[in-house]
Design a protein around this motif. Structure first.
Motif, mmCIF file in Angstrom:
data_model
loop_
_atom_site.group_PDB
_atom_site.id
_atom_site.type_symbol
_atom_site.label_atom_id
_atom_site.label_comp_id
_atom_site.label_asym_id
_atom_site.label_seq_id
_atom_site.Cartn_x
_atom_site.Cartn_y
_atom_site.Cartn_z
ATOM 1 N N LEU A 174 -23.574 -15.687 13.462
ATOM 2 C CA LEU A 174 -24.668 -16.601 13.763
ATOM 3 C C LEU A 174 -25.393 -16.992 12.482
ATOM 4 O O LEU A 174 -25.444 -16.224 11.523
ATOM 5 C CB LEU A 174 -25.666 -15.932 14.715
ATOM 6 C CG LEU A 174 -25.191 -15.577 16.124
ATOM 7 C CD1 LEU A 174 -26.233 -14.711 16.807
ATOM 8 C CD2 LEU A 174 -24.912 -16.824 16.936
ATOM 9 N N GLU A 234 -30.525 -18.652 14.201
ATOM 10 C CA GLU A 234 -29.979 -18.304 15.516
ATOM 11 C C GLU A 234 -30.111 -16.807 15.770
ATOM 12 O O GLU A 234 -30.449 -16.377 16.877
ATOM 13 C CB GLU A 234 -28.509 -18.729 15.598
ATOM 14 C CG GLU A 234 -28.280 -20.223 15.535
ATOM 15 C CD GLU A 234 -26.814 -20.582 15.456
ATOM 16 O OE1 GLU A 234 -26.434 -21.647 15.987
ATOM 17 O OE2 GLU A 234 -26.040 -19.805 14.847
ATOM 18 N N VAL A 280 -29.300 -18.063 22.187
ATOM 19 C CA VAL A 280 -28.497 -19.038 21.457
ATOM 20 C C VAL A 280 -27.100 -19.193 22.050
ATOM 21 O O VAL A 280 -26.593 -20.306 22.201
ATOM 22 C CB VAL A 280 -28.402 -18.627 19.972
ATOM 23 C CG1 VAL A 280 -27.416 -19.520 19.219
ATOM 24 C CG2 VAL A 280 -29.770 -18.684 19.317
ATOM 25 N N ARG A 292 -21.004 -14.534 16.672
ATOM 26 C CA ARG A 292 -20.778 -15.624 17.618
ATOM 27 C C ARG A 292 -19.753 -15.162 18.653
ATOM 28 O O ARG A 292 -18.801 -14.440 18.337
ATOM 29 C CB ARG A 292 -20.287 -16.871 16.896
ATOM 30 C CG ARG A 292 -21.328 -17.471 15.947
ATOM 31 C CD ARG A 292 -20.759 -18.665 15.183
ATOM 32 N NE ARG A 292 -20.457 -19.766 16.095
ATOM 33 C CZ ARG A 292 -19.336 -20.480 16.057
ATOM 34 N NH1 ARG A 292 -18.376 -20.177 15.173
ATOM 35 N NH2 ARG A 292 -19.153 -21.472 16.900
#
Length: 489
Positions: free
Chosen positions: A424, A428, A436, A147
């Motif tokens: 993630l 995703e 995403v 992320r």
């Protein structure tokens, strides 16, 4: 024309710029060179992003380009905020970390820097680029599954808690490794060992990428764009020979230009070595990715040595480092750590090899090419200074241990904070980081493809749905799509 009556000082800002010529103590050619060198190192960062992007899969390609620009922004702020102060201010006597006396670039102006020959503000510019380069190399360990907001937070903390202490130990004149006698010309420890092992910990904590076809071991994917790999290597290599290593001389002496040639020679020998090894290991093909990987490995290996070793030793450094890194790529399968971009193999292992070889081949007469601006060294084994390898091993082990332990602790803590979850979710990850996390794409997968040029005005204005239908069903011919004669196009 202003009359300057003040005398520049060695403390604070260096004097009052209204009555003191702060430029007087410095050679302006040195200042120009260090500024240009820093600018070339900056260019390496998007080059590394382009290299990483080419090695990834298409649905994650933009995220790695994004990471390079994000790293420039985040680390530039960190370096201004307190990074430069933590590395290059006076330490508290233990040589471990600097103080916050230059927090927010307080008094960073015209006083002599740690290298003495350029002012603080110029030196801070150049050294900040090394922190940025370390950051973009390290985040490569998270490719295709991290992320992005937690990545930014982690990057800021990594540069502060992991990179800054190692850089202080190595390059601050009061740093304990500098006082011990360890040699590191341009960042074997602070940049490559630190980033390579940081990337390894990032990949370990995140876990391997989801791949239903890979039941054991780590997944392996082909690079989606070898062209991007080549272009990224070109930018990175150019920055390395044009600034990263020769700029680390800190001046415009012969030593700087000698190290530039030494760097290019090691990179070239590394490229050839890796390519020949891959020829026999990979189905007798002259692989482009292998050529580029070998060049990076050779450049990494020569980084701590470039301003210390003779040119003939650069050939050995390039060959040995590329060979070692080539076989180190297999370590991820043994350790089962999904370092998809091989940051650890190239930078972690390559930095360690280069550091040890520096202790063997460092020569006092090469260092002395800086003339009166040189700081004498005892050299390495070729000067019969056999304990130098011991100093290099101490520096290597300290950098590896600090990076691995602190990085792992930092990541485990962050991952337990709900809004800083590192990875993630599987669904995703399957969609891709670009869709995403960014919502933009390097490649528009759904773009309309028409097999031949549109020649008529009427078809150019036709509803997209009609064109989509004809193209996707494959029922259209060039005559159906063309409603007017070609002469009316």
């Amino acid at each position: 024309m202003s009359e300057f009556t003040g005398i520049p000082t060695d403390t604070g800002t260096g004097g009052n710029s209204l009555d003191t010529d702060l430029n007087a103590p410095y050679d302006k050619a040195d200042m120009v060179w260090i500024f240009i060198a820093g600018s070339f190192v900056w260019l390496m960062v998007p080059g590394i992003g382009l290299l990483y992007s080419g090695l990834s899969r298409k649905k994650h390609a933009l995220s790695l380009l994004w990471a390079s620009i994000m790293t420039i922004a985040v680390v530039t702020f960190q370096w201004y905020w307190w990074g430069y102060s933590l590395v290059f201010s006076k330490t508290r006597g233990n040589g471990f970390i600097g103080t916050l006396s230059m927090f927010g670039f307080k008094d960073v102006l015209g006083a002599p820097s740690a290298v003495g020959v350029v002012p603080d503000i110029v030196f801070a510019w150049f050294q900040g680029m090394f922190a940025i380069a370390t950051g973009i190399l390290m985040v490569g360990g998270a490719c295709e599954r991290a992320r992005l907001f937690p990545m930014m937070v982690f990057l800021f903390l990594f540069i502060t808690i992991v990179y800054c202490p190692i850089a202080c130990w190595t390059w601050n004149p009061e740093g304990w490794l500098a006082a011990l006698g360890a040699l590191d010309y341009a960042g074997g420890g602070p940049v490559h060992i630190c980033s390579g092992h940081g990337a390894l910990m990032y990949a370990l904590i995140l876990g391997k990428r989801n791949d239903p076809l890979t039941k054991s071991g780590v997944p392996k994917y082909k690079p989606h764009s070898v062209t991007s790999v080549v272009l990224g290597t070109v930018f990175t290599w150019l920055g390395w020979i044009g600034a990263f290593n020769p700029g680390s001389a800190g001046n415009t002496t012969i030593r700087a230009w000698y190290s530039a040639y030494s760097t290019n020679l090691a990179g070239s020998c590394g490229a050839l070595t890796w390519m020949f090894i891959d020829y026999f290991r990979c189905g007798r093909k002259w692989t482009t990715v292998g050529l580029c990987s070998g060049a990076i490995a050779g450049l990494v290996g020569i980084t701590p040595a470039a301003g210390f070793v003779p040119l003939w030793a650069s050939v050995i450094v390039g060959i040995v480092t590329a060979a070692g890194c080539n076989f180190a790529v297999d370590l991820k399968h043994i350790l089962r750590i999904d370092d998809g971009l091989d940051v650890y193999a190239l930078h972690g292992v390559g930095g360690c090899i280069g550091s040890v070889l520096t202790g063997i081949f460092a020569a006092d007469y090469i260092n002395a090419l800086a003339g009166v601006e040189s700081s004498p060294i005892a050299g390495g084994w070729i000067n019969h200074n056999y304990k130098q390898v011991g100093y290099q091993l101490a520096a290597m082990c300290a950098s590896v241990a600090w990076t691995c332990v602190v990085t792992a602790c930092l990541l485990l803590i962050l991952d337990r904070i709900p809004f800083l979850r590192l990875r993630l979710r599987p669904e995703e990850e399957e969609l891709g980081t670009d869709e995403v996390e960014i919502g933009e794409f390097t490649y528009e997968e759904d773009a309309v493809y028409i097999p031949e040029p549109i020649r008529s005005k009427s078809i150019a204005e036709a509803p997209a749905a009609i064109i989509d239908d004809k193209v996707q069903t494959g029922n259209s011919s060039s005559e159906e799509l063309q409603s007017e004669p070609k002469t009316n196009a």
